[in-house]
Design a protein around this motif. Structure first.
Motif, PDB file in Angstrom:
ATOM      1  N   VAL A   1       0.823  -1.217   0.000  1.00 30.13           N
ATOM      2  CA  VAL A   1       0.000   0.000   0.000  1.00 30.13           C
ATOM      3  C   VAL A   1       0.854   1.263   0.000  1.00 30.13           C
ATOM      4  O   VAL A   1       0.327   2.352  -0.239  1.00 30.13           O
ATOM      5  CB  VAL A   1      -0.981   0.030   1.189  1.00 30.13           C
ATOM      6  N   ASP A   2       2.140   1.145   0.277  1.00 31.86           N
ATOM      7  CA  ASP A   2       3.033   2.301   0.208  1.00 31.86           C
ATOM      8  C   ASP A   2       3.624   2.483  -1.184  1.00 31.86           C
ATOM      9  O   ASP A   2       4.343   3.453  -1.429  1.00 31.86           O
ATOM     10  CB  ASP A   2       4.183   2.149   1.214  1.00 31.86           C
ATOM     11  N   ALA A   3       3.355   1.571  -2.100  1.00 24.70           N
ATOM     12  CA  ALA A   3       3.925   1.616  -3.443  1.00 24.70           C
ATOM     13  C   ALA A   3       3.242   2.696  -4.277  1.00 24.70           C
ATOM     14  O   ALA A   3       2.098   3.087  -4.003  1.00 24.70           O
ATOM     15  CB  ALA A   3       3.786   0.253  -4.110  1.00 24.70           C
ATOM     16  N   PRO A   4       3.918   3.190  -5.323  1.00 27.92           N
ATOM     17  CA  PRO A   4       3.326   4.224  -6.179  1.00 27.92           C
ATOM     18  C   PRO A   4       1.975   3.856  -6.769  1.00 27.92           C
ATOM     19  O   PRO A   4       1.147   4.735  -6.989  1.00 27.92           O
ATOM     20  CB  PRO A   4       4.384   4.397  -7.272  1.00 27.92           C
ATOM     21  N   VAL A   5       1.724   2.571  -7.009  1.00 32.76           N
ATOM     22  CA  VAL A   5       0.425   2.187  -7.550  1.00 32.76           C
ATOM     23  C   VAL A   5      -0.704   2.643  -6.638  1.00 32.76           C
ATOM     24  O   VAL A   5      -1.761   3.093  -7.112  1.00 32.76           O
ATOM     25  CB  VAL A   5       0.346   0.660  -7.797  1.00 32.76           C
ATOM     26  N   PHE A   6      -0.493   2.588  -5.303  1.00 29.74           N
ATOM     27  CA  PHE A   6      -1.550   2.997  -4.399  1.00 29.74           C
ATOM     28  C   PHE A   6      -1.677   4.513  -4.313  1.00 29.74           C
ATOM     29  O   PHE A   6      -2.749   5.033  -3.998  1.00 29.74           O
ATOM     30  CB  PHE A   6      -1.374   2.344  -3.026  1.00 29.74           C
ATOM     31  N   HIS A   7      -0.616   5.243  -4.618  1.00 30.35           N
ATOM     32  CA  HIS A   7      -0.743   6.697  -4.744  1.00 30.35           C
ATOM     33  C   HIS A   7      -1.655   7.025  -5.927  1.00 30.35           C
ATOM     34  O   HIS A   7      -2.486   7.944  -5.855  1.00 30.35           O
ATOM     35  CB  HIS A   7       0.626   7.342  -4.948  1.00 30.35           C
ATOM     36  N   PHE A   8      -1.503   6.258  -7.004  1.00 32.97           N
ATOM     37  CA  PHE A   8      -2.361   6.459  -8.173  1.00 32.97           C
ATOM     38  C   PHE A   8      -3.805   6.087  -7.847  1.00 32.97           C
ATOM     39  O   PHE A   8      -4.740   6.827  -8.185  1.00 32.97           O
ATOM     40  CB  PHE A   8      -1.836   5.631  -9.342  1.00 32.97           C
ATOM     41  N   LEU A   9      -3.998   4.963  -7.166  1.00 36.88           N
ATOM     42  CA  LEU A   9      -5.356   4.539  -6.839  1.00 36.88           C
ATOM     43  C   LEU A   9      -6.050   5.548  -5.934  1.00 36.88           C
ATOM     44  O   LEU A   9      -7.246   5.827  -6.104  1.00 36.88           O
ATOM     45  CB  LEU A   9      -5.331   3.159  -6.181  1.00 36.88           C
ATOM     46  N   LYS A  10      -5.323   6.101  -4.980  1.00 37.03           N
ATOM     47  CA  LYS A  10      -5.914   7.113  -4.092  1.00 37.03           C
ATOM     48  C   LYS A  10      -6.316   8.353  -4.894  1.00 37.03           C
ATOM     49  O   LYS A  10      -7.391   8.933  -4.680  1.00 37.03           O
ATOM     50  CB  LYS A  10      -4.944   7.509  -2.990  1.00 37.03           C
ATOM     51  N   ALA A  11      -5.460   8.749  -5.834  1.00 39.01           N
ATOM     52  CA  ALA A  11      -5.784   9.893  -6.688  1.00 39.01           C
ATOM     53  C   ALA A  11      -7.026   9.610  -7.517  1.00 39.01           C
ATOM     54  O   ALA A  11      -7.877  10.493  -7.714  1.00 39.01           O
ATOM     55  CB  ALA A  11      -4.593  10.231  -7.583  1.00 39.01           C
ATOM     56  N   LEU A  12      -7.172   8.378  -8.010  1.00 35.25           N
ATOM     57  CA  LEU A  12      -8.368   8.006  -8.773  1.00 35.25           C
ATOM     58  C   LEU A  12      -9.613   8.070  -7.900  1.00 35.25           C
ATOM     59  O   LEU A  12     -10.661   8.575  -8.322  1.00 35.25           O
ATOM     60  CB  LEU A  12      -8.226   6.590  -9.323  1.00 35.25           C
ATOM     61  N   ALA A  13      -9.499   7.534  -6.694  1.00 33.44           N
ATOM     62  CA  ALA A  13     -10.656   7.531  -5.790  1.00 33.44           C
ATOM     63  C   ALA A  13     -11.113   8.948  -5.485  1.00 33.44           C
ATOM     64  O   ALA A  13     -12.315   9.214  -5.362  1.00 33.44           O
ATOM     65  CB  ALA A  13     -10.309   6.790  -4.503  1.00 33.44           C
ATOM     66  N   GLU A  14     -10.164   9.869  -5.366  1.00 37.08           N
ATOM     67  CA  GLU A  14     -10.475  11.241  -4.969  1.00 37.08           C
ATOM     68  C   GLU A  14     -10.781  12.164  -6.149  1.00 37.08           C
ATOM     69  O   GLU A  14     -11.217  13.300  -5.945  1.00 37.08           O
ATOM     70  CB  GLU A  14      -9.308  11.813  -4.167  1.00 37.08           C
ATOM     71  N   LEU A  15     -10.574  11.691  -7.360  1.00 34.41           N
ATOM     72  CA  LEU A  15     -10.799  12.543  -8.537  1.00 34.41           C
ATOM     73  C   LEU A  15     -12.272  12.912  -8.647  1.00 34.41           C
ATOM     74  O   LEU A  15     -13.143  12.046  -8.726  1.00 34.41           O
ATOM     75  CB  LEU A  15     -10.344  11.812  -9.803  1.00 34.41           C
ATOM     76  N   ASP A  16     -12.555  14.215  -8.652  1.00 35.51           N
ATOM     77  CA  ASP A  16     -13.934  14.671  -8.722  1.00 35.51           C
ATOM     78  C   ASP A  16     -14.233  15.417 -10.025  1.00 35.51           C
ATOM     79  O   ASP A  16     -15.223  16.138 -10.118  1.00 35.51           O
ATOM     80  CB  ASP A  16     -14.279  15.543  -7.512  1.00 35.51           C
ATOM     81  N   LYS A  17     -13.388  15.213 -11.010  1.00 35.80           N
ATOM     82  CA  LYS A  17     -13.643  15.738 -12.351  1.00 35.80           C
ATOM     83  C   LYS A  17     -13.835  14.560 -13.300  1.00 35.80           C
ATOM     84  O   LYS A  17     -13.371  13.452 -13.018  1.00 35.80           O
ATOM     85  CB  LYS A  17     -12.472  16.606 -12.814  1.00 35.80           C
ATOM     86  N   PRO A  18     -14.530  14.776 -14.416  1.00 33.05           N
ATOM     87  CA  PRO A  18     -14.800  13.650 -15.305  1.00 33.05           C
ATOM     88  C   PRO A  18     -13.535  13.058 -15.913  1.00 33.05           C
ATOM     89  O   PRO A  18     -12.593  13.770 -16.253  1.00 33.05           O
ATOM     90  CB  PRO A  18     -15.705  14.253 -16.383  1.00 33.05           C
ATOM     91  N   ALA A  19     -13.539  11.738 -16.015  1.00 30.18           N
ATOM     92  CA  ALA A  19     -12.440  11.014 -16.651  1.00 30.18           C
ATOM     93  C   ALA A  19     -13.003  10.199 -17.804  1.00 30.18           C
ATOM     94  O   ALA A  19     -14.075   9.582 -17.689  1.00 30.18           O
ATOM     95  CB  ALA A  19     -11.749  10.096 -15.644  1.00 30.18           C
ATOM     96  N   VAL A  20     -12.264  10.207 -18.907  1.00 31.56           N
ATOM     97  CA  VAL A  20     -12.646   9.486 -20.123  1.00 31.56           C
ATOM     98  C   VAL A  20     -11.498   8.557 -20.480  1.00 31.56           C
ATOM     99  O   VAL A  20     -10.334   8.884 -20.249  1.00 31.56           O
ATOM    100  CB  VAL A  20     -12.932  10.465 -21.280  1.00 31.56           C
ATOM    101  N   ALA A  21     -11.811   7.385 -21.030  1.00 28.42           N
ATOM    102  CA  ALA A  21     -10.764   6.454 -21.454  1.00 28.42           C
ATOM    103  C   ALA A  21     -10.990   6.038 -22.896  1.00 28.42           C
ATOM    104  O   ALA A  21     -12.135   5.848 -23.326  1.00 28.42           O
ATOM    105  CB  ALA A  21     -10.722   5.230 -20.556  1.00 28.42           C
ATOM    106  N   ALA A  22      -9.894   5.877 -23.628  1.00 30.35           N
ATOM    107  CA  ALA A  22      -9.898   5.398 -25.007  1.00 30.35           C
ATOM    108  C   ALA A  22      -9.129   4.088 -25.039  1.00 30.35           C
ATOM    109  O   ALA A  22      -7.927   4.069 -24.772  1.00 30.35           O
ATOM    110  CB  ALA A  22      -9.250   6.426 -25.936  1.00 30.35           C
ATOM    111  N   VAL A  23      -9.807   2.982 -25.354  1.00 30.45           N
ATOM    112  CA  VAL A  23      -9.232   1.648 -25.172  1.00 30.45           C
ATOM    113  C   VAL A  23      -9.227   0.861 -26.482  1.00 30.45           C
ATOM    114  O   VAL A  23     -10.281   0.593 -27.058  1.00 30.45           O
ATOM    115  CB  VAL A  23     -10.015   0.856 -24.106  1.00 30.45           C
ATOM    116  N   ARG A  24      -8.030   0.498 -26.896  1.00 27.79           N
ATOM    117  CA  ARG A  24      -7.847  -0.418 -28.021  1.00 27.79           C
ATOM    118  C   ARG A  24      -7.064  -1.632 -27.544  1.00 27.79           C
ATOM    119  O   ARG A  24      -6.264  -1.548 -26.612  1.00 27.79           O
ATOM    120  CB  ARG A  24      -7.062   0.237 -29.162  1.00 27.79           C
ATOM    121  N   GLY A  25      -7.256  -2.758 -28.208  1.00 24.02           N
ATOM    122  CA  GLY A  25      -6.465  -3.935 -27.913  1.00 24.02           C
ATOM    123  C   GLY A  25      -6.731  -4.477 -26.519  1.00 24.02           C
ATOM    124  O   GLY A  25      -7.858  -4.486 -26.034  1.00 24.02           O
TER     125      GLY A  25
END
Length: 258
Positions: A81-105
């Motif tokens: 939980v101290d790894a950078p991946v969890f810093h990213f996950l926390k930022a995702l959880a707290e993001l209060d602006k719209p996010a869009v994804a473009a997915v191929r493959g």
């Protein structure tokens, strides 16, 4: 910021590009740190109205870099939980602006669970999405143990987790993981068009709407619980067998681990 994560900003949209196509955009810890920084910027910078995730190459993401899994597991894995991946996950959880994804493959592991935090997801009709955590003797992450069954139902989610088999873009649309499924050549343009539309909407209204639709605190709390389960598995004998089997391009043998 890692050069494997590129960011551009224009007309209210912060575009974050996974740029490791030769490795199918498998994500390293350095890349997670850069993704966390970009996501935090999207939240705190008033000029940013929308966050758009996309990728170079044929795949959105092959998931976490297996070499990182092996290294973390070999070191004990308990403080994952101290790894950078969890810093990213926390930022995702707290993001209060719209996010869009473009997915191929391919969108594997975090490549799929990231989409559960996006408000609009455009997939290629022939994209392949999977969450093979159990194939690697791991546990779900990114609050996917809640969000995936919430979106597609318990039985479908359990099958995706337990068997690790992919679904295509059309199925992702039908099940509610994606909001649009289009030919692969159109994915980036359609996603960018949606982001541009969102960027013109009333920013405070859209933020409050998203905040009402999500419980950021509950998501982060679950991510921490998942992290404990994930971390305990990282150094387990069955995970080490799964990682070695992956590296050796063979099927794992769990018959002698328990």
């Amino acid at each position: 910021m890692s050069d494997l994560i590129q960011t551009t900003f224009a007309d209210g949209t912060l575009t974050v590009t996974l740029n490791r196509p030769e490795k199918k955009n498998a994500i390293t810890q350095a890349m997670y740190a850069a993704l966390a920084e970009a996501t935090q910027r999207a939240r705190s910078d008033d000029a940013v109205r929308v966050l758009l995730f996309r990728a170079e190459g044929e795949s959105f993401s092959a998931g976490n870099d297996i070499a990182d899994f092996i290294a973390i597991g070999s070191s004990g894995g308990g403080q994952v939980v101290d790894a950078p991946v969890f810093h990213f996950l926390k930022a995702l959880a707290e993001l209060d602006k719209p996010a869009v994804a473009a997915v191929r493959g391919r969108a594997v592991g975090i490549g799929l669970t990231l989409l559960l935090h996006c408000d609009m997801v455009v997939v290629a009709e022939d994209a392949l999405l999977s969450v093979p955590f159990i194939n690697l003797a791991l546990a779900p992450e990114a609050a996917s143990s809640l969000l995936l069954p919430m979106v597609i139902g318990h039985q479908r989610a359990f099958e995706m987790f337990a068997l690790g088999e992919p679904i295509d873009g059309r199925t992702a649309l039908a099940w509610g993981i994606a909001s649009r499924a289009v030919p692969a050549a159109e994915v980036d343009a359609v996603a960018a068009g949606l982001a541009a539309k969102l960027a013109t909407r009333a920013p405070n209204s859209i933020r409050k709407t998203k905040q009402l639709m999500r419980d950021a605190g509950a998501l982060w709390s679950l991510m921490l619980r998942e992290g404990e389960a994930f971390g305990s598995q990282m150094s387990s004998p069955e995970a080490m067998e799964a990682f070695m089997a992956f590296s050796q391009k063979r099927a794992p043998d769990f018959s002698k681990v328990g």
